[in-house]
Motif scaffolding. Structure first.
Motif, PDB file in Angstrom:
ATOM      1  N   GLU A  85       0.858  -1.185   0.000  1.00 56.49           N
ATOM      2  CA  GLU A  85       0.000   0.000   0.000  1.00 56.49           C
ATOM      3  C   GLU A  85       0.890   1.230   0.000  1.00 56.49           C
ATOM      4  N   SER A  86       0.441   2.280  -0.672  1.00 47.31           N
ATOM      5  CA  SER A  86       1.177   3.549  -0.621  1.00 47.31           C
ATOM      6  C   SER A  86       0.953   4.169   0.753  1.00 47.31           C
ATOM      7  N   ASN A  87       1.723   5.208   1.042  1.00 47.81           N
ATOM      8  CA  ASN A  87       1.648   5.840   2.348  1.00 47.81           C
ATOM      9  C   ASN A  87       0.267   6.416   2.661  1.00 47.81           C
ATOM     10  N   ASP A  88      -0.570   6.653   1.644  1.00 50.09           N
ATOM     11  CA  ASP A  88      -1.923   7.155   1.891  1.00 50.09           C
ATOM     12  C   ASP A  88      -2.938   6.017   2.008  1.00 50.09           C
ATOM     13  N   GLY A  89      -2.475   4.772   2.116  1.00 50.24           N
ATOM     14  CA  GLY A  89      -3.352   3.632   2.341  1.00 50.24           C
ATOM     15  C   GLY A  89      -3.966   3.020   1.098  1.00 50.24           C
ATOM     16  N   LYS A  90      -3.566   3.474  -0.077  1.00 49.77           N
ATOM     17  CA  LYS A  90      -4.111   2.915  -1.319  1.00 49.77           C
ATOM     18  C   LYS A  90      -3.303   1.684  -1.731  1.00 49.77           C
ATOM     19  N   PRO A  91      -3.999   0.556  -1.988  1.00 42.66           N
ATOM     20  CA  PRO A  91      -3.284  -0.639  -2.454  1.00 42.66           C
ATOM     21  C   PRO A  91      -2.630  -0.389  -3.812  1.00 42.66           C
ATOM     22  N   LEU A  92      -1.425  -0.897  -3.970  1.00 44.56           N
ATOM     23  CA  LEU A  92      -0.762  -0.849  -5.268  1.00 44.56           C
ATOM     24  C   LEU A  92      -1.058  -2.182  -5.958  1.00 44.56           C
ATOM     25  N   PRO A  93      -1.831  -2.146  -7.057  1.00 44.92           N
ATOM     26  CA  PRO A  93      -2.218  -3.399  -7.719  1.00 44.92           C
ATOM     27  C   PRO A  93      -1.028  -4.057  -8.404  1.00 44.92           C
ATOM     28  N   LEU A  94      -0.698  -5.236  -7.947  1.00 45.04           N
ATOM     29  CA  LEU A  94       0.446  -5.968  -8.484  1.00 45.04           C
ATOM     30  C   LEU A  94      -0.003  -6.906  -9.596  1.00 45.04           C
ATOM     31  N   THR A  95       0.755  -6.909 -10.679  1.00 47.62           N
ATOM     32  CA  THR A  95       0.501  -7.782 -11.822  1.00 47.62           C
ATOM     33  C   THR A  95       1.524  -8.910 -11.801  1.00 47.62           C
ATOM     34  N   PHE A  96       1.040 -10.134 -12.012  1.00 48.63           N
ATOM     35  CA  PHE A  96       1.932 -11.291 -12.099  1.00 48.63           C
ATOM     36  C   PHE A  96       2.693 -11.230 -13.414  1.00 48.63           C
ATOM     37  N   VAL A  97       4.027 -11.305 -13.342  1.00 43.51           N
ATOM     38  CA  VAL A  97       4.872 -11.260 -14.536  1.00 43.51           C
ATOM     39  C   VAL A  97       5.306 -12.667 -14.945  1.00 43.51           C
ATOM     40  N   GLY A  98       5.582 -13.511 -13.960  1.00 45.65           N
ATOM     41  CA  GLY A  98       6.005 -14.865 -14.278  1.00 45.65           C
ATOM     42  C   GLY A  98       6.736 -15.511 -13.122  1.00 45.65           C
ATOM     43  N   LEU A  99       7.254 -16.702 -13.379  1.00 45.71           N
ATOM     44  CA  LEU A  99       8.028 -17.430 -12.376  1.00 45.71           C
ATOM     45  C   LEU A  99       9.104 -18.221 -13.089  1.00 45.71           C
ATOM     46  N   GLU A 100      10.109 -18.625 -12.330  1.00 49.55           N
ATOM     47  CA  GLU A 100      11.145 -19.483 -12.902  1.00 49.55           C
ATOM     48  C   GLU A 100      11.811 -20.309 -11.818  1.00 49.55           C
ATOM     49  N   LEU A 101      12.233 -21.493 -12.223  1.00 54.35           N
ATOM     50  CA  LEU A 101      13.060 -22.338 -11.372  1.00 54.35           C
ATOM     51  C   LEU A 101      14.503 -22.037 -11.735  1.00 54.35           C
ATOM     52  N   ASP A 102      15.312 -21.768 -10.714  1.00 56.11           N
ATOM     53  CA  ASP A 102      16.699 -21.395 -10.931  1.00 56.11           C
ATOM     54  C   ASP A 102      17.559 -22.113  -9.897  1.00 56.11           C
ATOM     55  N   LYS A 104      18.471 -24.060  -6.948  1.00 63.58           N
ATOM     56  CA  LYS A 104      17.749 -24.432  -5.733  1.00 63.58           C
ATOM     57  C   LYS A 104      16.707 -23.388  -5.323  1.00 63.58           C
ATOM     58  N   TYR A 105      16.372 -22.474  -6.234  1.00 65.22           N
ATOM     59  CA  TYR A 105      15.410 -21.416  -5.930  1.00 65.22           C
ATOM     60  C   TYR A 105      14.218 -21.430  -6.878  1.00 65.22           C
ATOM     61  N   LEU A 106      13.109 -20.923  -6.362  1.00 60.31           N
ATOM     62  CA  LEU A 106      11.928 -20.640  -7.162  1.00 60.31           C
ATOM     63  C   LEU A 106      11.695 -19.138  -7.060  1.00 60.31           C
ATOM     64  N   TRP A 107      11.642 -18.474  -8.200  1.00 55.76           N
ATOM     65  CA  TRP A 107      11.434 -17.025  -8.266  1.00 55.76           C
ATOM     66  C   TRP A 107      10.019 -16.745  -8.765  1.00 55.76           C
ATOM     67  N   ILE A 108       9.368 -15.764  -8.151  1.00 55.30           N
ATOM     68  CA  ILE A 108       8.054 -15.299  -8.577  1.00 55.30           C
ATOM     69  C   ILE A 108       8.165 -13.796  -8.777  1.00 55.30           C
ATOM     70  N   TYR A 109       7.699 -13.325  -9.945  1.00 50.10           N
ATOM     71  CA  TYR A 109       7.860 -11.913 -10.306  1.00 50.10           C
ATOM     72  C   TYR A 109       6.515 -11.210 -10.424  1.00 50.10           C
ATOM     73  N   GLN A 110       6.456  -9.989  -9.876  1.00 51.24           N
ATOM     74  CA  GLN A 110       5.289  -9.122  -9.976  1.00 51.24           C
ATOM     75  C   GLN A 110       5.763  -7.709 -10.277  1.00 51.24           C
ATOM     76  N   GLU A 111       4.821  -6.847 -10.703  1.00 48.00           N
ATOM     77  CA  GLU A 111       5.172  -5.442 -10.903  1.00 48.00           C
ATOM     78  C   GLU A 111       3.931  -4.571 -10.784  1.00 48.00           C
ATOM     79  N   THR A 112       4.173  -3.273 -10.591  1.00 50.54           N
ATOM     80  CA  THR A 112       3.131  -2.258 -10.565  1.00 50.54           C
ATOM     81  C   THR A 112       3.762  -0.942 -10.980  1.00 50.54           C
TER      82      THR A 112
END
Length: 165
Positions: A85-102, A104-112
């Protein structure tokens, strides 16, 4: 000489056992990319932890390594456990970008998009804490002033960070 070999063998055996156990730690990086005016979110989970989680949360026979559907189910779960949420309490809508196995890790990507005026954020990151109360989630915020970090333990719901304007 035999004692040294025995001690070295025990040491390497212990290291192998430590690596075989769940880490119960995840790292999320929130990066302000001013070049394209986006906030990029990168969640990094140990694949071993994700394997256990999908079996405990969704299906005992789930296979996160070879099933794209299971990977996406885990990514959906993470997205529902994370919010900004921004400092004024508004949610920042996150969009799913993708994921990858790398490795021993699993990465999940989002953006706004970066809001016009943002002097702070509240962040919630409860991923895997409903499953394991000892789960710790580290969130690093970079690209908007100095690097800042928030550490989410089981009782933390929302943590706040101030940002330079």
């Amino acid at each position: 000489m035999k004692i040294r070999v025995l001690i070295a063998s025990l040491f390497f055996f212990m290291i192998g056992n430590v690596n075989a156990h769940q880490q119960k730690t995840a790292v999320t990086t929130i990066s302000f990319n001013h070049r394209v005016n986006t906030i990029e979110v990168m969640h990094k989970f140990y694949l071993h932890d994700a394997e256990h989680a999908v079996r405990d949360l969704f299906d005992p026979s789930a296979d996160i390594l070879s099933s794209k559907a299971t990977q996406n189910t885990f990514a959906d779960y993470v997205q529902h456990q994370f919010a900004i949420e921004s400092n004024d309490g508004k949610p920042l809508p996150l969009t799913f970008v993708g994921l990858e196995l790398d490795g021993k890790y699993l990465w999940i990507y989002q953006e706004t998009n970066i809001p016009e005026k943002i002097s702070g954020m509240s962040i919630s990151n409860g991923a895997l804490q409903d499953l394991w109360p000892s789960q710790v989630n580290l969130v690093n915020i970079e690209g908007q002033g100095k690097l800042q970090s928030l550490l989410f333990e089981h009782s933390d719901r929302w943590l706040t960070v101030s940002l330079p304007e």
